[in-house]
Design a protein around this motif. Sequence first.
Motif, PDB file in Angstrom:
ATOM      1  N   SER A  16       0.805  -1.227   0.000  1.00 26.32           N
ATOM      2  CA  SER A  16       0.000   0.000   0.000  1.00 26.32           C
ATOM      3  C   SER A  16       0.840   1.280   0.000  1.00 26.32           C
ATOM      4  N   LYS A  17       2.159   1.168   0.225  1.00 26.92           N
ATOM      5  CA  LYS A  17       2.987   2.357   0.392  1.00 26.92           C
ATOM      6  C   LYS A  17       3.505   2.888  -0.953  1.00 26.92           C
ATOM      7  N   LYS A  18       3.320   4.153  -1.163  1.00 26.90           N
ATOM      8  CA  LYS A  18       3.791   4.812  -2.368  1.00 26.90           C
ATOM      9  C   LYS A  18       5.319   4.767  -2.413  1.00 26.90           C
ATOM     10  N   GLY A  19       5.857   4.402  -3.563  1.00 22.97           N
ATOM     11  CA  GLY A  19       7.307   4.335  -3.738  1.00 22.97           C
ATOM     12  C   GLY A  19       7.919   2.988  -3.436  1.00 22.97           C
ATOM     13  N   VAL A  20       7.165   2.110  -2.783  1.00 27.58           N
ATOM     14  CA  VAL A  20       7.671   0.768  -2.461  1.00 27.58           C
ATOM     15  C   VAL A  20       7.395  -0.181  -3.626  1.00 27.58           C
ATOM     16  N   VAL A  21       8.416  -0.921  -4.042  1.00 23.76           N
ATOM     17  CA  VAL A  21       8.276  -1.919  -5.105  1.00 23.76           C
ATOM     18  C   VAL A  21       8.567  -3.294  -4.506  1.00 23.76           C
ATOM     19  N   LEU A  22       7.559  -4.139  -4.460  1.00 22.86           N
ATOM     20  CA  LEU A  22       7.708  -5.482  -3.899  1.00 22.86           C
ATOM     21  C   LEU A  22       8.273  -6.448  -4.939  1.00 22.86           C
ATOM     22  N   VAL A  23       9.235  -7.262  -4.538  1.00 23.32           N
ATOM     23  CA  VAL A  23       9.720  -8.345  -5.388  1.00 23.32           C
ATOM     24  C   VAL A  23       8.722  -9.491  -5.354  1.00 23.32           C
ATOM     25  N   ASN A  24       8.115  -9.723  -4.197  1.00 21.93           N
ATOM     26  CA  ASN A  24       7.136 -10.797  -4.032  1.00 21.93           C
ATOM     27  C   ASN A  24       5.914 -10.588  -4.904  1.00 21.93           C
ATOM     28  N   LYS A  25       5.409 -11.704  -5.429  1.00 23.38           N
ATOM     29  CA  LYS A  25       4.117 -11.673  -6.109  1.00 23.38           C
ATOM     30  C   LYS A  25       2.987 -12.009  -5.147  1.00 23.38           C
ATOM     31  N   ALA A  47       6.486 -15.771   4.326  1.00 24.01           N
ATOM     32  CA  ALA A  47       7.334 -15.391   5.457  1.00 24.01           C
ATOM     33  C   ALA A  47       8.613 -14.670   5.036  1.00 24.01           C
ATOM     34  N   VAL A  48       8.924 -14.650   3.736  1.00 23.87           N
ATOM     35  CA  VAL A  48      10.084 -13.921   3.218  1.00 23.87           C
ATOM     36  C   VAL A  48       9.580 -12.854   2.256  1.00 23.87           C
ATOM     37  N   ILE A  49       9.821 -11.584   2.601  1.00 21.44           N
ATOM     38  CA  ILE A  49       9.299 -10.461   1.817  1.00 21.44           C
ATOM     39  C   ILE A  49      10.437  -9.510   1.480  1.00 21.44           C
ATOM     40  N   SER A  50      10.667  -9.282   0.179  1.00 14.77           N
ATOM     41  CA  SER A  50      11.730  -8.375  -0.258  1.00 14.77           C
ATOM     42  C   SER A  50      11.150  -7.214  -1.056  1.00 14.77           C
ATOM     43  N   PHE A  51      11.758  -6.053  -0.913  1.00 17.88           N
ATOM     44  CA  PHE A  51      11.267  -4.865  -1.612  1.00 17.88           C
ATOM     45  C   PHE A  51      12.370  -3.831  -1.727  1.00 17.88           C
ATOM     46  N   TYR A  52      12.114  -2.819  -2.555  1.00 19.07           N
ATOM     47  CA  TYR A  52      12.977  -1.635  -2.562  1.00 19.07           C
ATOM     48  C   TYR A  52      12.106  -0.395  -2.675  1.00 19.07           C
ATOM     49  N   HIS A  53      12.672   0.741  -2.345  1.00 20.08           N
ATOM     50  CA  HIS A  53      11.978   2.020  -2.466  1.00 20.08           C
ATOM     51  C   HIS A  53      12.593   2.787  -3.628  1.00 20.08           C
ATOM     52  N   LYS A  54      11.768   3.442  -4.398  1.00 18.71           N
ATOM     53  CA  LYS A  54      12.236   4.119  -5.610  1.00 18.71           C
ATOM     54  C   LYS A  54      13.205   5.263  -5.325  1.00 18.71           C
ATOM     55  N   LYS A  55      13.152   5.822  -4.119  1.00 12.64           N
ATOM     56  CA  LYS A  55      13.973   6.991  -3.827  1.00 12.64           C
ATOM     57  C   LYS A  55      14.907   6.822  -2.632  1.00 12.64           C
ATOM     58  N   ILE A  56      14.712   5.773  -1.833  1.00 17.72           N
ATOM     59  CA  ILE A  56      15.516   5.607  -0.618  1.00 17.72           C
ATOM     60  C   ILE A  56      16.372   4.345  -0.730  1.00 17.72           C
ATOM     61  N   ASP A  57      17.667   4.491  -0.532  1.00 16.47           N
ATOM     62  CA  ASP A  57      18.583   3.355  -0.598  1.00 16.47           C
ATOM     63  C   ASP A  57      18.206   2.278   0.429  1.00 16.47           C
ATOM     64  N   VAL A  84       5.470  -7.026  14.201  1.00 16.08           N
ATOM     65  CA  VAL A  84       5.012  -6.513  12.911  1.00 16.08           C
ATOM     66  C   VAL A  84       4.516  -5.069  13.064  1.00 16.08           C
ATOM     67  N   ASP A  85       3.794  -4.800  14.130  1.00 16.82           N
ATOM     68  CA  ASP A  85       3.298  -3.438  14.368  1.00 16.82           C
ATOM     69  C   ASP A  85       4.455  -2.450  14.519  1.00 16.82           C
ATOM     70  N   ARG A  86       5.495  -2.865  15.220  1.00 14.83           N
ATOM     71  CA  ARG A  86       6.649  -1.978  15.394  1.00 14.83           C
ATOM     72  C   ARG A  86       7.380  -1.755  14.083  1.00 14.83           C
ATOM     73  N   ALA A  87       7.453  -2.793  13.246  1.00 18.51           N
ATOM     74  CA  ALA A  87       8.091  -2.643  11.937  1.00 18.51           C
ATOM     75  C   ALA A  87       7.300  -1.673  11.066  1.00 18.51           C
ATOM     76  N   ILE A  88       5.989  -1.810  11.091  1.00 19.87           N
ATOM     77  CA  ILE A  88       5.131  -0.910  10.317  1.00 19.87           C
ATOM     78  C   ILE A  88       5.290   0.525  10.808  1.00 19.87           C
ATOM     79  N   GLU A  89       5.306   0.700  12.122  1.00 20.50           N
ATOM     80  CA  GLU A  89       5.454   2.018  12.703  1.00 20.50           C
ATOM     81  C   GLU A  89       6.812   2.636  12.316  1.00 20.50           C
ATOM     82  N   ALA A  90       7.871   1.822  12.380  1.00 25.10           N
ATOM     83  CA  ALA A  90       9.198   2.323  12.029  1.00 25.10           C
ATOM     84  C   ALA A  90       9.276   2.680  10.552  1.00 25.10           C
ATOM     85  N   LEU A  91       8.682   1.848   9.705  1.00 25.62           N
ATOM     86  CA  LEU A  91       8.697   2.129   8.270  1.00 25.62           C
ATOM     87  C   LEU A  91       7.928   3.384   7.936  1.00 25.62           C
ATOM     88  N   GLU A  92       6.823   3.578   8.596  1.00 22.77           N
ATOM     89  CA  GLU A  92       6.025   4.797   8.387  1.00 22.77           C
ATOM     90  C   GLU A  92       6.908   6.026   8.629  1.00 22.77           C
TER      91      GLU A  92
END
Length: 399
Positions: A315-324, A328-338, A387-395
């Motif tokens: 749901s996050k703008k700029g996030v590109v998920l590798v997963n289809k 339990a294994v989720i990889s992604f990158y952000h278009k603007k953040i290393d 998971v909640d803490r990860a979401i909060e930190a990512l936000e």
Amino acid sequence: MKFLRGKKEAVDSGEFGYLDAEAVYFDSACQSLRPQPVIDALTEYYKEFNSCGERVKYAWGRKVDERIEDTRGAVLKLLKMSPRKYFVSFTLNTTYGVNLVLSQLKEGVVKKVVTTDIEHNSVGLATIAFAKKHGVEREVIARKDDGSIDLKKANFKDALVVVNAVSNIDGRVLKNLHEVVDRVRKGGGVVVLDAAQAMAHSRGVIERCEADVVVFSAHKMYAPSLGVMVVGRGLLEKIDLGFVGGGMVDDAWEDDYKLSYTNDEHIHTVFEPGLQAFGEIVALGEAIRWLKKTEKTQVVELKRLSKKLFDFLKSKKGVVLVNKEANAVISFYHKKIDGHLLAAGMSSKGIMARSGYFCCHYYLDHVKKYPPLVRFSLGYHTREEDVDRAIEALEKVLN
């Protein structure tokens, strides 16, 4: 039960109750955390019967032998594989096991090497080295988005096929594994299966598999650092042993020796030169018992938490998920953040996630040309608040 670690109170999370309350670990694809019963089993070995196996006649040694054989049996039972067809050898890790087999295959046994594009370096590098050493063709097949191999395009005749059952990039499963193995075997080839990522949470795909060798790392399935090889007995006629030493020999003379593996009771020694990690093997047996018990109640919860994190990232703008899809294994990158900066930002808030190319440089860097990724890999230790803490930190980091 609650434990203390330094000045911070540990979180009350049952068999992972030793964890610091501030620690949120999302790197299970590298190595899983160990539940208390597994830690206790390793400690028990060191404190109560710290002895060599298959070498001594005193009581501690006999107990080691008994527990080691129990673990060998537990591995075969876990994978639903027959001891009449397969035996279990222990080694250092998956990479070591793959190389131990490939480096000792007889000259001329295979005419080419086949692997896939989403392999870990443990497979990628080993197959490159094999092809160069034997002067044979090496073919790299592209895996589908669902993890399967297109059998209409694959030619496995007289081939050494080395593939993973589950990808450490995004949890992709080799869904037609059994058809692949059947095709290779019928074509006179050899199949070496990297099951490192399958054993903890996707084991069903390799149950009753007829591969020549199944190799995995115990430290990715809630056990201590250890490698495991499940070997088809028929493979031994294709092996030219050159990695030999103590623990695998019945007798030695000035310029010759007699190896133990020709005796069926000691067949496992063919891939076990030197002193083994007896405590770790004992603890693997406990990890298998723990895993079978835990799966009955935690599989659904792990899927739910994985989907919660996946859906947030999607749901996050700029996030590109590798997963289809979520797993339990989720990889992604952000278009603007290393990716490394993202991981460092989360680390400052106690969130431990992996960044980079996860030992899959060829596919991620050179085929897909992705920037450094971030990977979350969950486990049975993962709680809702993690998971909640990860979401909060990512936000906070993403904003």
